[in-house]
Design a protein around this motif. Sequence first.
Motif, PDB file in Angstrom:
ATOM      1  N   CYS A  97      30.530  34.102  47.392  1.00 32.28           N
ATOM      2  CA  CYS A  97      29.551  33.772  48.334  1.00 32.28           C
ATOM      3  C   CYS A  97      28.139  34.477  47.739  1.00 32.28           C
ATOM      4  O   CYS A  97      27.163  34.128  47.960  1.00 32.28           O
ATOM      5  CB  CYS A  97      29.790  34.967  49.474  1.00 32.28           C
ATOM      6  N   ASP A  98      28.354  35.256  46.627  1.00 34.95           N
ATOM      7  CA  ASP A  98      26.778  35.782  45.906  1.00 34.95           C
ATOM      8  C   ASP A  98      26.554  34.894  44.801  1.00 34.95           C
ATOM      9  O   ASP A  98      25.730  35.280  44.089  1.00 34.95           O
ATOM     10  CB  ASP A  98      27.410  37.073  45.696  1.00 34.95           C
ATOM     11  N   GLY A  99      27.290  33.722  44.647  1.00 34.58           N
ATOM     12  CA  GLY A  99      26.828  32.826  43.821  1.00 34.58           C
ATOM     13  C   GLY A  99      27.329  33.060  42.146  1.00 34.58           C
ATOM     14  O   GLY A  99      26.807  32.570  41.330  1.00 34.58           O
ATOM     15  N   SER A 100      27.843  34.403  42.122  1.00 35.05           N
ATOM     16  CA  SER A 100      27.822  34.929  40.758  1.00 35.05           C
ATOM     17  C   SER A 100      28.768  34.186  39.546  1.00 35.05           C
ATOM     18  O   SER A 100      28.623  34.175  38.318  1.00 35.05           O
ATOM     19  CB  SER A 100      28.323  36.402  40.831  1.00 35.05           C
ATOM     20  N   PHE A 114      33.110  38.960  58.967  1.00 36.60           N
ATOM     21  CA  PHE A 114      34.101  39.669  58.209  1.00 36.60           C
ATOM     22  C   PHE A 114      34.697  38.854  57.287  1.00 36.60           C
ATOM     23  O   PHE A 114      34.619  39.363  56.112  1.00 36.60           O
ATOM     24  CB  PHE A 114      35.205  40.127  59.296  1.00 36.60           C
ATOM     25  N   LEU A 115      35.012  37.523  57.571  1.00 34.79           N
ATOM     26  CA  LEU A 115      35.553  36.747  56.468  1.00 34.79           C
ATOM     27  C   LEU A 115      34.487  36.543  55.306  1.00 34.79           C
ATOM     28  O   LEU A 115      34.855  36.208  53.965  1.00 34.79           O
ATOM     29  CB  LEU A 115      36.069  35.435  56.841  1.00 34.79           C
ATOM     30  N   THR A 116      33.199  36.846  55.416  1.00 35.23           N
ATOM     31  CA  THR A 116      32.212  36.365  54.526  1.00 35.23           C
ATOM     32  C   THR A 116      32.088  37.825  53.693  1.00 35.23           C
ATOM     33  O   THR A 116      32.008  37.753  52.352  1.00 35.23           O
ATOM     34  CB  THR A 116      30.930  36.214  54.980  1.00 35.23           C
ATOM     35  N   ARG A 136      33.728  39.784  48.759  1.00 36.79           N
ATOM     36  CA  ARG A 136      33.461  40.733  47.789  1.00 36.79           C
ATOM     37  C   ARG A 136      34.630  41.532  47.018  1.00 36.79           C
ATOM     38  O   ARG A 136      34.479  42.012  45.918  1.00 36.79           O
ATOM     39  CB  ARG A 136      32.580  41.792  48.233  1.00 36.79           C
ATOM     40  N   LEU A 137      35.794  41.271  47.718  1.00 35.64           N
ATOM     41  CA  LEU A 137      37.096  41.922  46.910  1.00 35.64           C
ATOM     42  C   LEU A 137      37.427  40.971  45.782  1.00 35.64           C
ATOM     43  O   LEU A 137      37.869  41.537  44.817  1.00 35.64           O
ATOM     44  CB  LEU A 137      38.413  41.764  47.873  1.00 35.64           C
ATOM     45  N   LYS A 138      36.830  39.833  45.646  1.00 35.77           N
ATOM     46  CA  LYS A 138      36.908  39.053  44.580  1.00 35.77           C
ATOM     47  C   LYS A 138      36.267  39.696  43.006  1.00 35.77           C
ATOM     48  O   LYS A 138      36.413  39.205  42.095  1.00 35.77           O
ATOM     49  CB  LYS A 138      36.549  37.559  44.585  1.00 35.77           C
ATOM     50  N   SER A 139      35.325  40.657  43.477  1.00 38.25           N
ATOM     51  CA  SER A 139      34.569  41.140  42.431  1.00 38.25           C
ATOM     52  C   SER A 139      34.809  42.450  42.062  1.00 38.25           C
ATOM     53  O   SER A 139      34.390  43.177  41.430  1.00 38.25           O
ATOM     54  CB  SER A 139      32.884  40.893  42.667  1.00 38.25           C
ATOM     55  N   VAL A 140      36.103  43.141  42.661  1.00 41.70           N
ATOM     56  CA  VAL A 140      36.506  44.332  42.377  1.00 41.70           C
ATOM     57  C   VAL A 140      37.449  44.171  41.330  1.00 41.70           C
ATOM     58  O   VAL A 140      38.672  43.576  41.550  1.00 41.70           O
ATOM     59  CB  VAL A 140      37.159  45.020  43.832  1.00 41.70           C
ATOM     60  N   LEU A 141      37.111  44.852  40.118  1.00 43.07           N
ATOM     61  CA  LEU A 141      38.299  44.588  39.011  1.00 43.07           C
ATOM     62  C   LEU A 141      39.508  45.502  39.006  1.00 43.07           C
ATOM     63  O   LEU A 141      38.835  46.852  39.161  1.00 43.07           O
ATOM     64  CB  LEU A 141      37.616  44.626  37.774  1.00 43.07           C
ATOM     65  N   SER A 199      43.756  37.418  29.326  1.00 41.40           N
ATOM     66  CA  SER A 199      42.489  36.864  28.954  1.00 41.40           C
ATOM     67  C   SER A 199      41.528  37.575  29.644  1.00 41.40           C
ATOM     68  O   SER A 199      40.293  37.502  29.189  1.00 41.40           O
ATOM     69  CB  SER A 199      42.554  35.332  29.251  1.00 41.40           C
ATOM     70  N   ARG A 200      41.574  38.365  30.802  1.00 42.52           N
ATOM     71  CA  ARG A 200      40.631  38.992  31.480  1.00 42.52           C
ATOM     72  C   ARG A 200      41.242  39.968  32.254  1.00 42.52           C
ATOM     73  O   ARG A 200      42.713  39.779  32.536  1.00 42.52           O
ATOM     74  CB  ARG A 200      39.690  38.306  32.198  1.00 42.52           C
ATOM     75  N   MET A 201      40.399  41.006  32.898  1.00 40.17           N
ATOM     76  CA  MET A 201      41.043  41.826  33.916  1.00 40.17           C
ATOM     77  C   MET A 201      41.293  41.004  35.081  1.00 40.17           C
ATOM     78  O   MET A 201      40.591  39.904  35.684  1.00 40.17           O
ATOM     79  CB  MET A 201      40.171  42.950  34.255  1.00 40.17           C
ATOM     80  N   GLU A 202      42.209  41.493  35.997  1.00 42.57           N
ATOM     81  CA  GLU A 202      42.780  40.678  37.562  1.00 42.57           C
ATOM     82  C   GLU A 202      41.653  41.455  38.416  1.00 42.57           C
ATOM     83  O   GLU A 202      41.412  42.684  38.258  1.00 42.57           O
ATOM     84  CB  GLU A 202      44.108  41.395  37.713  1.00 42.57           C
ATOM     85  N   ASN A 203      41.380  40.806  39.260  1.00 43.66           N
ATOM     86  CA  ASN A 203      40.402  41.166  40.553  1.00 43.66           C
ATOM     87  C   ASN A 203      41.231  41.533  41.714  1.00 43.66           C
ATOM     88  O   ASN A 203      42.566  40.998  41.788  1.00 43.66           O
ATOM     89  CB  ASN A 203      39.267  40.246  40.743  1.00 43.66           C
ATOM     90  N   SER A 204      41.027  42.432  42.552  1.00 39.28           N
ATOM     91  CA  SER A 204      41.924  42.678  43.583  1.00 39.28           C
ATOM     92  C   SER A 204      42.121  41.693  44.712  1.00 39.28           C
ATOM     93  O   SER A 204      42.985  41.838  45.632  1.00 39.28           O
ATOM     94  CB  SER A 204      41.225  43.934  44.389  1.00 39.28           C
ATOM     95  N   ALA A 205      41.181  40.530  44.822  1.00 43.28           N
ATOM     96  CA  ALA A 205      41.746  39.388  45.680  1.00 43.28           C
ATOM     97  C   ALA A 205      42.851  38.602  45.394  1.00 43.28           C
ATOM     98  O   ALA A 205      43.723  38.486  46.056  1.00 43.28           O
ATOM     99  CB  ALA A 205      40.319  38.695  45.805  1.00 43.28           C
TER     100      ALA A 205
END
Lengths: 192, 192
Positions: A27-30, B10-12, B16-21, B30-36
């Motif tokens: 959603c933040d386009g990142s 709420f769903l939007t 942001r959980l996709k950006s919590v590492l 290959s990379r850190m996992e995110n919480s989503a």
Amino acid sequence: MSRLDQQMAFLTEVDRLKSVLRATTLCDGSRMENSAEHSWHIALYALVLAEHAETPLDTAKVIKMLLLHDLVEIDAGDAPVFGTHDTEALAVQEQAAAIRIFGLLPDDQAQAFRALWDEFEANESPEAQFAKSIDRMQPPMQNLASGGGSWIDYDVTQNMFETRIGPKINTGAPKIWAWLQPKVAAFFAGRG
Amino acid sequence: MSRLDQQMAFLTEVDRLKSVLRATTLCDGSRMENSAEHSWHIALYALVLAEHAETPLDTAKVIKMLLLHDLVEIDAGDAPVFGTHDTEALAVQEQAAAIRIFGLLPDDQAQAFRALWDEFEANESPEAQFAKSIDRMQPPMQNLASGGGSWIDYDVTQNMFETRIGPKINTGAPKIWAWLQPKVAAFFAGRG
């Protein structure tokens, strides 16, 4: 291999879905969204929005379908909805992927998961139709939040969206389409 | 705001959980996992492994708990299990996060989701205990696949693992712990 050995091999293999990138951004386009986090997101969409389906749903079944629905992309990749791809060749790849990936599980679970995926793909049961509609409405939600996202990347017009996506959302979730349509129309109107 | 307006907000927001590492990497390192994507993965763990619980479970409830269990991290962040953090301060942050994030939903859904999260956190019902155990056993699975992962980053020893993590997996999923323990022991033995 023991039953647990087979199940753990499957659960380790499906980790690769986290590396399959979609055409949609966060959603933040990142960055681009991957198919694993997308699957989490639409399972949550289903949990929150199931009450808006036209008939009472087995919500747990919808959620299970959505947790599994993209696993074939581990082998077949994600085919962007506004991209060009060979539909028949993709279907063949996805069938082979389903055999390989679900086939890692013990037979009874392989069959049960395959049946859920087949039901989703057939798009006939109320649960499958709702799941497919939710799967189609999450990318426009991301695009509205990010200021265009994949619509801009693929030169999508309001007419293209309303012809190719709108009916698919409307099939399983007409109340949600009625909510979304004016917001999409306003976005495209704003782009002139 | 309409009910759908609240649900879509709420769903939007939860995107942001996709950006919590997290401290854990993907299986390929290959990379850190995110919480989503982690939440998707353990919901699938639950679907595959629920049969190994000691008592029959409401699997749909376990899956719903796991879809929601990390949402508070959007505000409070992920606290790595072998890291150092102020437990009391974190609990306060997570409580505030639950109020804010679930509070975006219509009241009835906010209360239902909060009740699921509270049940998970209380770790008393069979569903919560199984969900917590699954949540604890996915990182060691990722570490075994990637050749050490967060165990190496945090200087974890077999004794630390067996003292701090093993009992938590064993509580809700003793058969799964019995399967995992020798594999973890072999990993640490191999590091000498």
